[in-house]
Design a protein around this motif. Structure first.
Motif, PDB file in Angstrom:
ATOM      1  N   MET A   1       0.834  -1.187   0.000  1.00  0.00           N
ATOM      2  CA  MET A   1       0.000   0.000   0.000  1.00  0.00           C
ATOM      3  C   MET A   1       0.877   1.248   0.000  1.00  0.00           C
ATOM      4  O   MET A   1       1.854   1.321   0.727  1.00  0.00           O
ATOM      5  N   SER A   2       0.491   2.211  -0.810  1.00  0.00           N
ATOM      6  CA  SER A   2       1.169   3.508  -0.879  1.00  0.00           C
ATOM      7  C   SER A   2       0.129   4.571  -0.547  1.00  0.00           C
ATOM      8  O   SER A   2      -0.495   5.154  -1.423  1.00  0.00           O
ATOM      9  N   ILE A   3      -0.050   4.812   0.749  1.00  0.00           N
ATOM     10  CA  ILE A   3      -1.144   5.655   1.232  1.00  0.00           C
ATOM     11  C   ILE A   3      -0.723   7.110   1.352  1.00  0.00           C
ATOM     12  O   ILE A   3       0.350   7.423   1.867  1.00  0.00           O
ATOM     13  N   THR A   4      -1.603   7.996   0.892  1.00  0.00           N
ATOM     14  CA  THR A   4      -1.470   9.421   1.152  1.00  0.00           C
ATOM     15  C   THR A   4      -2.781   9.897   1.780  1.00  0.00           C
ATOM     16  O   THR A   4      -3.854   9.394   1.445  1.00  0.00           O
ATOM     17  N   ILE A   5      -2.660  10.833   2.708  1.00  0.00           N
ATOM     18  CA  ILE A   5      -3.832  11.453   3.338  1.00  0.00           C
ATOM     19  C   ILE A   5      -3.624  12.946   3.256  1.00  0.00           C
ATOM     20  O   ILE A   5      -2.602  13.460   3.716  1.00  0.00           O
ATOM     21  N   ALA A   6      -4.592  13.639   2.656  1.00  0.00           N
ATOM     22  CA  ALA A   6      -4.440  15.074   2.473  1.00  0.00           C
ATOM     23  C   ALA A   6      -5.802  15.750   2.469  1.00  0.00           C
ATOM     24  O   ALA A   6      -6.832  15.121   2.209  1.00  0.00           O
ATOM     25  N   GLU A   7      -5.768  17.065   2.737  1.00  0.00           N
ATOM     26  CA  GLU A   7      -6.976  17.857   2.585  1.00  0.00           C
ATOM     27  C   GLU A   7      -7.352  17.835   1.105  1.00  0.00           C
ATOM     28  O   GLU A   7      -6.484  17.760   0.238  1.00  0.00           O
ATOM     29  N   THR A   8      -8.659  17.860   0.844  1.00  0.00           N
ATOM     30  CA  THR A   8      -9.125  17.798  -0.537  1.00  0.00           C
ATOM     31  C   THR A   8     -10.338  18.682  -0.748  1.00  0.00           C
ATOM     32  O   THR A   8     -11.087  18.950   0.196  1.00  0.00           O
ATOM     33  N   ARG A   9     -10.519  19.086  -1.976  1.00  0.00           N
ATOM     34  CA  ARG A   9     -11.746  19.775  -2.391  1.00  0.00           C
ATOM     35  C   ARG A   9     -12.605  18.823  -3.230  1.00  0.00           C
ATOM     36  O   ARG A   9     -13.661  19.213  -3.721  1.00  0.00           O
ATOM     37  N   ASP A  10     -12.153  17.578  -3.367  1.00  0.00           N
ATOM     38  CA  ASP A  10     -12.878  16.568  -4.142  1.00  0.00           C
ATOM     39  C   ASP A  10     -13.970  15.953  -3.267  1.00  0.00           C
ATOM     40  O   ASP A  10     -13.903  14.797  -2.858  1.00  0.00           O
ATOM     41  N   PHE A  11     -14.980  16.769  -2.975  1.00  0.00           N
ATOM     42  CA  PHE A  11     -16.047  16.330  -2.089  1.00  0.00           C
ATOM     43  C   PHE A  11     -16.838  15.163  -2.683  1.00  0.00           C
ATOM     44  O   PHE A  11     -17.304  14.288  -1.962  1.00  0.00           O
ATOM     45  N   ALA A  12     -16.969  15.121  -4.004  1.00  0.00           N
ATOM     46  CA  ALA A  12     -17.729  14.031  -4.640  1.00  0.00           C
ATOM     47  C   ALA A  12     -17.114  12.671  -4.308  1.00  0.00           C
ATOM     48  O   ALA A  12     -17.842  11.708  -4.036  1.00  0.00           O
TER      49      ALA A  12
END
Length: 141
Positions: A1-12
């Motif tokens: 697994m290559s996980i990233t966690i970030a703030e997003t504007r991709d609400f959909a």
């Protein structure tokens, strides 16, 4: 697994993940899963490569960062991703001026999970969308 966690504007994409977990798996009515707070929340998106696998939102209210709508797709559960999403939310709260604590409403079965991350339960058990919850808080240093 290559996980990233970030703030997003991709609400959909966040909404699609929440729909899968809360509406399809847990039977939460759509009308209760979505609310007006989504428009003002900070949304986090966890991805395995380019595949969305988890999300959460943070509402800033006074000196409180309220974390909610935390979910991880079944295929990514048991990997530590849920804890990583919560840690990312806590880090954002710590970097936000004036925030003194992080609160959340935990499903009863997840109390131990949040306790291990430093949260303390308080108040009575209550029903949220047909699922027993209890409030939890983490005081920031």
């Amino acid at each position: 697994m290559s996980i990233t966690i970030a703030e997003t504007r991709d609400f959909a994409t966040c909404l699609a993940l929440r729909h899968t977990v809360f509406v399809k798996e847990q039977g939460v009515p759509i009308a209760e899963e979505q609310d007006a707070f989504d428009a003002v929340a900070t949304h986090l998106l966890a991805q395995d490569g380019s595949t969305p696998v988890g999300t959460a939102r943070i509402l800033f209210q006074g000196d409180v960062a309220k974390v909610g709508r935390v979910c991880v797709l079944q295929s990514a559960r048991g990997t530590g991703l849920g804890a990583d999403i919560i840690r990312a939310a806590i880090e954002i709260a710590q970097k936000t001026p004036g925030i003194a604590r992080v609160k959340l409403g935990a499903q009863i079965h997840a109390l131990g999970f949040y306790t291990k991350l430093g949260f303390q339960a308080f108040g009575p058990i209550y029903d949220d969308a047909g699922i027993d919850h209890r409030d939890m808080v983490l005081e920031l240093a």
